[in-house]
Design a protein around this motif. Sequence first.
Motif, PDB file in Angstrom:
ATOM      1  N   ASN A  76       0.795  -1.220   0.000  1.00  0.00           N
ATOM      2  CA  ASN A  76       0.000   0.000   0.000  1.00  0.00           C
ATOM      3  C   ASN A  76       0.832   1.276   0.000  1.00  0.00           C
ATOM      4  OD1 ASN A  76      -2.728  -0.824  -0.192  1.00  0.00           O
ATOM      5  ND2 ASN A  76      -2.524  -1.718   1.844  1.00  0.00           N
ATOM      6  N   HIS A  77       2.130   1.138  -0.143  1.00  0.00           N
ATOM      7  CA  HIS A  77       2.984   2.321  -0.225  1.00  0.00           C
ATOM      8  C   HIS A  77       2.622   3.079  -1.507  1.00  0.00           C
ATOM      9  CE1 HIS A  77       6.544   4.807  -0.708  1.00  0.00           C
ATOM     10  NE2 HIS A  77       6.759   4.616   0.594  1.00  0.00           N
ATOM     11  N   PRO A  78       2.482   4.392  -1.427  1.00  0.00           N
ATOM     12  CA  PRO A  78       2.081   5.169  -2.611  1.00  0.00           C
ATOM     13  C   PRO A  78       2.952   4.932  -3.853  1.00  0.00           C
ATOM     14  CG  PRO A  78       2.013   6.547  -0.663  1.00  0.00           C
ATOM     15  CD  PRO A  78       2.626   5.237  -0.240  1.00  0.00           C
ATOM     16  N   THR A  79       4.238   4.726  -3.664  1.00  0.00           N
ATOM     17  CA  THR A  79       5.122   4.486  -4.807  1.00  0.00           C
ATOM     18  C   THR A  79       4.810   3.143  -5.458  1.00  0.00           C
ATOM     19  OG1 THR A  79       6.855   5.807  -3.769  1.00  0.00           O
ATOM     20  CG2 THR A  79       7.529   4.340  -5.546  1.00  0.00           C
ATOM     21  N   VAL A  80       4.588   2.129  -4.649  1.00  0.00           N
ATOM     22  CA  VAL A  80       4.259   0.801  -5.178  1.00  0.00           C
ATOM     23  C   VAL A  80       2.907   0.847  -5.873  1.00  0.00           C
ATOM     24  CG1 VAL A  80       3.782  -1.609  -4.583  1.00  0.00           C
ATOM     25  CG2 VAL A  80       5.673  -0.397  -3.469  1.00  0.00           C
ATOM     26  N   ARG A  81       1.940   1.503  -5.260  1.00  0.00           N
ATOM     27  CA  ARG A  81       0.616   1.630  -5.874  1.00  0.00           C
ATOM     28  C   ARG A  81       0.709   2.343  -7.222  1.00  0.00           C
ATOM     29  NH1 ARG A  81      -3.057   3.847  -0.981  1.00  0.00           N
ATOM     30  NH2 ARG A  81      -3.441   5.369  -2.592  1.00  0.00           N
ATOM     31  N   ALA A  82       1.482   3.399  -7.266  1.00  0.00           N
ATOM     32  CA  ALA A  82       1.641   4.145  -8.524  1.00  0.00           C
ATOM     33  C   ALA A  82       2.328   3.283  -9.580  1.00  0.00           C
ATOM     34  CB  ALA A  82       2.440   5.426  -8.285  1.00  0.00           C
ATOM     35  N   GLN A  83       3.339   2.540  -9.177  1.00  0.00           N
ATOM     36  CA  GLN A  83       4.057   1.680 -10.120  1.00  0.00           C
ATOM     37  C   GLN A  83       3.142   0.597 -10.685  1.00  0.00           C
ATOM     38  OE1 GLN A  83       7.339   2.466 -10.889  1.00  0.00           O
ATOM     39  NE2 GLN A  83       6.939   1.118 -12.595  1.00  0.00           N
ATOM     40  N   VAL A  84       2.312   0.004  -9.843  1.00  0.00           N
ATOM     41  CA  VAL A  84       1.363  -1.008 -10.312  1.00  0.00           C
ATOM     42  C   VAL A  84       0.387  -0.386 -11.303  1.00  0.00           C
ATOM     43  CG1 VAL A  84      -0.582  -2.484  -9.623  1.00  0.00           C
ATOM     44  CG2 VAL A  84       1.539  -2.511  -8.289  1.00  0.00           C
ATOM     45  N   THR A  85      -0.181   0.742 -10.936  1.00  0.00           N
ATOM     46  CA  THR A  85      -1.171   1.394 -11.797  1.00  0.00           C
ATOM     47  C   THR A  85      -0.575   1.817 -13.128  1.00  0.00           C
ATOM     48  OG1 THR A  85      -2.344   2.183  -9.832  1.00  0.00           O
ATOM     49  CG2 THR A  85      -2.840   3.289 -11.904  1.00  0.00           C
ATOM     50  N   ILE A  86       0.579   2.435 -13.101  1.00  0.00           N
ATOM     51  CA  ILE A  86       1.223   2.901 -14.334  1.00  0.00           C
ATOM     52  C   ILE A  86       1.603   1.717 -15.220  1.00  0.00           C
ATOM     53  CG2 ILE A  86       3.323   3.997 -15.244  1.00  0.00           C
ATOM     54  CD1 ILE A  86       3.124   5.889 -12.734  1.00  0.00           C
ATOM     55  N   SER A  87       2.203   0.692 -14.633  1.00  0.00           N
ATOM     56  CA  SER A  87       2.619  -0.477 -15.418  1.00  0.00           C
ATOM     57  C   SER A  87       1.409  -1.191 -16.006  1.00  0.00           C
ATOM     58  CB  SER A  87       3.434  -1.445 -14.559  1.00  0.00           C
ATOM     59  OG  SER A  87       4.624  -0.828 -14.127  1.00  0.00           O
ATOM     60  N   TRP A  88       0.367  -1.364 -15.210  1.00  0.00           N
ATOM     61  CA  TRP A  88      -0.843  -2.031 -15.700  1.00  0.00           C
ATOM     62  C   TRP A  88      -1.480  -1.240 -16.842  1.00  0.00           C
ATOM     63  CZ3 TRP A  88      -3.064  -6.420 -16.237  1.00  0.00           C
ATOM     64  CH2 TRP A  88      -4.395  -6.469 -16.647  1.00  0.00           C
ATOM     65  N   ASN A  89      -1.615   0.058 -16.656  1.00  0.00           N
ATOM     66  CA  ASN A  89      -2.240   0.872 -17.701  1.00  0.00           C
ATOM     67  C   ASN A  89      -1.416   0.876 -18.988  1.00  0.00           C
ATOM     68  OD1 ASN A  89      -4.441   1.406 -16.103  1.00  0.00           O
ATOM     69  ND2 ASN A  89      -3.744   3.421 -15.465  1.00  0.00           N
ATOM     70  N   LEU A 111      -8.161  -0.009 -18.047  1.00  0.00           N
ATOM     71  CA  LEU A 111      -7.329   0.974 -17.372  1.00  0.00           C
ATOM     72  C   LEU A 111      -7.911   1.225 -15.981  1.00  0.00           C
ATOM     73  CD1 LEU A 111      -6.824   3.553 -20.263  1.00  0.00           C
ATOM     74  CD2 LEU A 111      -5.318   1.678 -19.597  1.00  0.00           C
ATOM     75  N   VAL A 112      -7.032   1.388 -15.014  1.00  0.00           N
ATOM     76  CA  VAL A 112      -7.490   1.690 -13.658  1.00  0.00           C
ATOM     77  C   VAL A 112      -7.089   3.116 -13.302  1.00  0.00           C
ATOM     78  CG1 VAL A 112      -7.520  -0.690 -12.846  1.00  0.00           C
ATOM     79  CG2 VAL A 112      -5.452   0.649 -12.574  1.00  0.00           C
ATOM     80  N   LYS A 113      -8.019   3.780 -12.654  1.00  0.00           N
ATOM     81  CA  LYS A 113      -7.804   5.167 -12.272  1.00  0.00           C
ATOM     82  C   LYS A 113      -7.510   5.304 -10.781  1.00  0.00           C
ATOM     83  CE  LYS A 113     -10.728   8.166 -14.211  1.00  0.00           C
ATOM     84  NZ  LYS A 113     -11.854   9.108 -14.402  1.00  0.00           N
ATOM     85  N   TYR A 114      -8.086   4.406  -9.992  1.00  0.00           N
ATOM     86  CA  TYR A 114      -7.990   4.500  -8.535  1.00  0.00           C
ATOM     87  C   TYR A 114      -7.440   3.198  -7.954  1.00  0.00           C
ATOM     88  CZ  TYR A 114     -11.372   8.106  -9.664  1.00  0.00           C
ATOM     89  OH  TYR A 114     -12.004   9.178 -10.234  1.00  0.00           O
ATOM     90  N   TRP A 115      -6.750   3.312  -6.821  1.00  0.00           N
ATOM     91  CA  TRP A 115      -6.206   2.126  -6.163  1.00  0.00           C
ATOM     92  C   TRP A 115      -7.311   1.354  -5.442  1.00  0.00           C
ATOM     93  CZ3 TRP A 115      -2.359  -0.840  -6.796  1.00  0.00           C
ATOM     94  CH2 TRP A 115      -2.051  -1.796  -5.830  1.00  0.00           C
ATOM     95  N   ASN A 116      -8.192   2.082  -4.773  1.00  0.00           N
ATOM     96  CA  ASN A 116      -9.298   1.451  -4.062  1.00  0.00           C
ATOM     97  C   ASN A 116     -10.391   2.496  -3.844  1.00  0.00           C
ATOM     98  OD1 ASN A 116      -8.399   3.014  -1.866  1.00  0.00           O
ATOM     99  ND2 ASN A 116      -7.254   1.303  -0.977  1.00  0.00           N
ATOM    100  N   ARG A 117     -11.446   2.090  -3.164  1.00  0.00           N
ATOM    101  CA  ARG A 117     -12.580   2.995  -2.939  1.00  0.00           C
ATOM    102  C   ARG A 117     -12.160   4.234  -2.153  1.00  0.00           C
ATOM    103  NH1 ARG A 117     -17.608   0.069  -0.809  1.00  0.00           N
ATOM    104  NH2 ARG A 117     -17.524  -0.676  -2.926  1.00  0.00           N
TER     105      ARG A 117
END
Length: 134
Positions: A76-89, A111-117
């Motif tokens: 749940n670290h913001p950097t990891v979340r961003a890396q997952v989202t960017i790589s997935w998109n 494409l995902v815009k948000y990490w969670n609710r």
Amino acid sequence: MHDERPVGGDLYYGEDLTYCDAENLRSFLTARTALLADSARGSDERLAARSVRTAALMLDATLEHCLSLQQTHERNHPTVRAQVTISWNALCSLAQPWMHNRDYDHTRWRLVKYWNRNHEREIEEKLRGLNSKE
């Protein structure tokens, strides 16, 4: 705001991504570029296939690493979340030209815009705050 998770396993939030999603999408791209990959050595077709496959492999490796942190607090670290989202998109963007192919998974390869609710709510609150200042 998106209050309910879509029925049928639709992907909406980044936290719901699995390595299986990335692996399936990469396999799909490999299959789509198979004909090009068998083109003459040095041809533009073969080089295009190599480019798509290399990009997909790199994105897949990044996702595998980041998603392996799932059992740790680092997930749940913001950097990891961003890396997952960017790589997935980015991986999804590579596949989007084939979105009309019968094997394209429209429920998961989105494409995902948000990490969670909670992340979605935070962003929407920030946007409301910005709009109220105008």
